[in-house]
Design an enzyme around this catalytic site. Sequence first.
Site, PDB file in Angstrom:
ATOM      1  N   GLU A  52       0.961  -1.227   0.000  1.00 34.63           N
ATOM      2  CA  GLU A  52       0.307  -0.278  -0.006  1.00 34.63           C
ATOM      3  C   GLU A  52       0.843   1.190  -0.182  1.00 34.63           C
ATOM      4  O   GLU A  52       2.173   1.325   0.827  1.00 34.63           O
ATOM      5  CB  GLU A  52      -0.771   0.106   1.654  1.00 34.63           C
ATOM      6  CG  GLU A  52      -1.798   1.528   1.465  1.00 34.63           C
ATOM      7  CD  GLU A  52      -2.320   2.008   2.518  1.00 34.63           C
ATOM      8  OE1 GLU A  52      -3.404   2.607   2.535  1.00 34.63           O
ATOM      9  OE2 GLU A  52      -2.461   0.399   3.077  1.00 34.63           O
ATOM     10  N   GLU A  72       4.447   4.574   3.451  1.00 37.75           N
ATOM     11  CA  GLU A  72       4.120   6.431   4.116  1.00 37.75           C
ATOM     12  C   GLU A  72       5.201   7.219   4.536  1.00 37.75           C
ATOM     13  O   GLU A  72       6.073   6.918   5.497  1.00 37.75           O
ATOM     14  CB  GLU A  72       3.722   5.960   5.273  1.00 37.75           C
ATOM     15  CG  GLU A  72       3.039   7.657   5.643  1.00 37.75           C
ATOM     16  CD  GLU A  72       1.842   8.667   5.134  1.00 37.75           C
ATOM     17  OE1 GLU A  72       2.449   9.844   4.317  1.00 37.75           O
ATOM     18  OE2 GLU A  72       1.167   7.802   4.388  1.00 37.75           O
ATOM     19  N   ASP A 131      -2.313  12.537  -2.885  1.00 38.77           N
ATOM     20  CA  ASP A 131      -3.131  13.687  -3.035  1.00 38.77           C
ATOM     21  C   ASP A 131      -3.085  14.111  -4.633  1.00 38.77           C
ATOM     22  O   ASP A 131      -2.386  13.734  -5.665  1.00 38.77           O
ATOM     23  CB  ASP A 131      -1.828  14.303  -2.525  1.00 38.77           C
ATOM     24  CG  ASP A 131      -1.852  15.993  -2.934  1.00 38.77           C
ATOM     25  OD1 ASP A 131      -2.448  16.501  -3.152  1.00 38.77           O
ATOM     26  OD2 ASP A 131      -1.200  16.531  -1.614  1.00 38.77           O
ATOM     27  N   ASP A 159     -11.621  10.113  -4.839  1.00 38.70           N
ATOM     28  CA  ASP A 159     -12.488  10.985  -4.739  1.00 38.70           C
ATOM     29  C   ASP A 159     -12.743  12.620  -5.377  1.00 38.70           C
ATOM     30  O   ASP A 159     -13.632  13.014  -5.690  1.00 38.70           O
ATOM     31  CB  ASP A 159     -13.284  11.118  -2.892  1.00 38.70           C
ATOM     32  CG  ASP A 159     -11.999  12.997  -2.326  1.00 38.70           C
ATOM     33  OD1 ASP A 159     -10.902  11.962  -2.415  1.00 38.70           O
ATOM     34  OD2 ASP A 159     -12.121  13.459  -1.973  1.00 38.70           O
ATOM     35  N   THR A 191     -10.538   3.249   4.067  1.00 41.37           N
ATOM     36  CA  THR A 191      -9.671   4.245   4.795  1.00 41.37           C
ATOM     37  C   THR A 191     -10.917   5.248   5.340  1.00 41.37           C
ATOM     38  O   THR A 191     -11.740   5.473   5.695  1.00 41.37           O
ATOM     39  CB  THR A 191      -8.798   5.027   3.871  1.00 41.37           C
ATOM     40  OG1 THR A 191      -9.522   6.133   2.782  1.00 41.37           O
ATOM     41  CG2 THR A 191      -8.498   4.465   3.046  1.00 41.37           C
ATOM     42  N   TYR A 199     -10.553   8.267   5.559  1.00 35.15           N
ATOM     43  CA  TYR A 199     -11.100   9.103   4.626  1.00 35.15           C
ATOM     44  C   TYR A 199     -12.187   8.698   3.474  1.00 35.15           C
ATOM     45  O   TYR A 199     -12.411   9.752   3.308  1.00 35.15           O
ATOM     46  CB  TYR A 199      -9.968  10.006   3.343  1.00 35.15           C
ATOM     47  CG  TYR A 199      -9.106  10.771   3.775  1.00 35.15           C
ATOM     48  CD1 TYR A 199      -9.230  11.819   4.505  1.00 35.15           C
ATOM     49  CD2 TYR A 199      -7.319  10.574   4.132  1.00 35.15           C
ATOM     50  CE1 TYR A 199      -7.807  12.110   5.271  1.00 35.15           C
ATOM     51  CE2 TYR A 199      -6.051  11.783   4.410  1.00 35.15           C
ATOM     52  CZ  TYR A 199      -6.855  12.594   4.981  1.00 35.15           C
ATOM     53  OH  TYR A 199      -5.946  13.030   5.234  1.00 35.15           O
ATOM     54  N   GLU A 200     -12.209   7.578   3.096  1.00 31.20           N
ATOM     55  CA  GLU A 200     -12.453   7.764   3.081  1.00 31.20           C
ATOM     56  C   GLU A 200     -14.187   7.022   3.595  1.00 31.20           C
ATOM     57  O   GLU A 200     -15.441   7.001   2.702  1.00 31.20           O
ATOM     58  CB  GLU A 200     -12.868   5.726   2.101  1.00 31.20           C
ATOM     59  CG  GLU A 200     -13.890   4.982   0.577  1.00 31.20           C
ATOM     60  CD  GLU A 200     -13.840   4.468   0.560  1.00 31.20           C
ATOM     61  OE1 GLU A 200     -14.100   3.411  -0.468  1.00 31.20           O
ATOM     62  OE2 GLU A 200     -12.216   3.453   0.574  1.00 31.20           O
TER      63      GLU A 200
END
Length: 226
Positions: free
Chosen positions: A44, A69, A118, A154, A190, A192-193
């Site tokens: 990921e 990350e 991003d 999104d 996630t 955010y999701e």
Amino acid sequence: MRMRKKPNMPQRIEKCGAIHIPDPETYRGKWLESFPGYKALHLEIGCGRGRFTSETALSMPEVLLIGLERVPEALIIGMERAVREDIQNIRYLIGDAMSLRSFFAPGEADRIYINFCDPWPNNGHKKRRLTHGNFLSIYRELLSPGGELHFKTDNDALFEFSLGEFGRTGFALTDVTRDLHKNGPSGVMTDYELKFHGQGVSINRCVARIKAEVMTNEKADGGWVN
């Protein structure tokens, strides 16, 4: 991802030593050999706080899932969660996508996830998008024959841009949707999701695989040799 500095970071990272890999270069080409018992390697890119990483790992205990990350303040949250929940099949790296060739050998990843990266909306910054062709060429090199890249966002403009880049760099697309959760929650979300879905924002998703003719050509040129 911008986050406030967190206290005691070195000590907190040290406590996550069982799943934090400070020297990923040493595992290049031998991840599954170094961590035996797993059938596949998933990666990921930009795992953030690790909600998706942890839940995905729990749903596939036969897979070794690597979370990459570049922001330690985000990564520590995911690492501490995995340690707290005693999730055995996760490892975390601090780094960015441009370093992937140093961490993984050609053909070593069976699946790559890119979730809500991003969008870099300024056209002058498009080369920074994780789905720009420059990055896709790296992912294509790292994926095994038959491997998949799963992408969610999104951002409609980023999604359309990405579909074009996938096609331009030798990927075939399946499971293309511009409203993933239209008929109810689908798959692991996630952080955010979850937020976006709660606000009624549509989620775009696709799965990309290397085109057969590209696989044939790259294998003939010496690809997928660890």
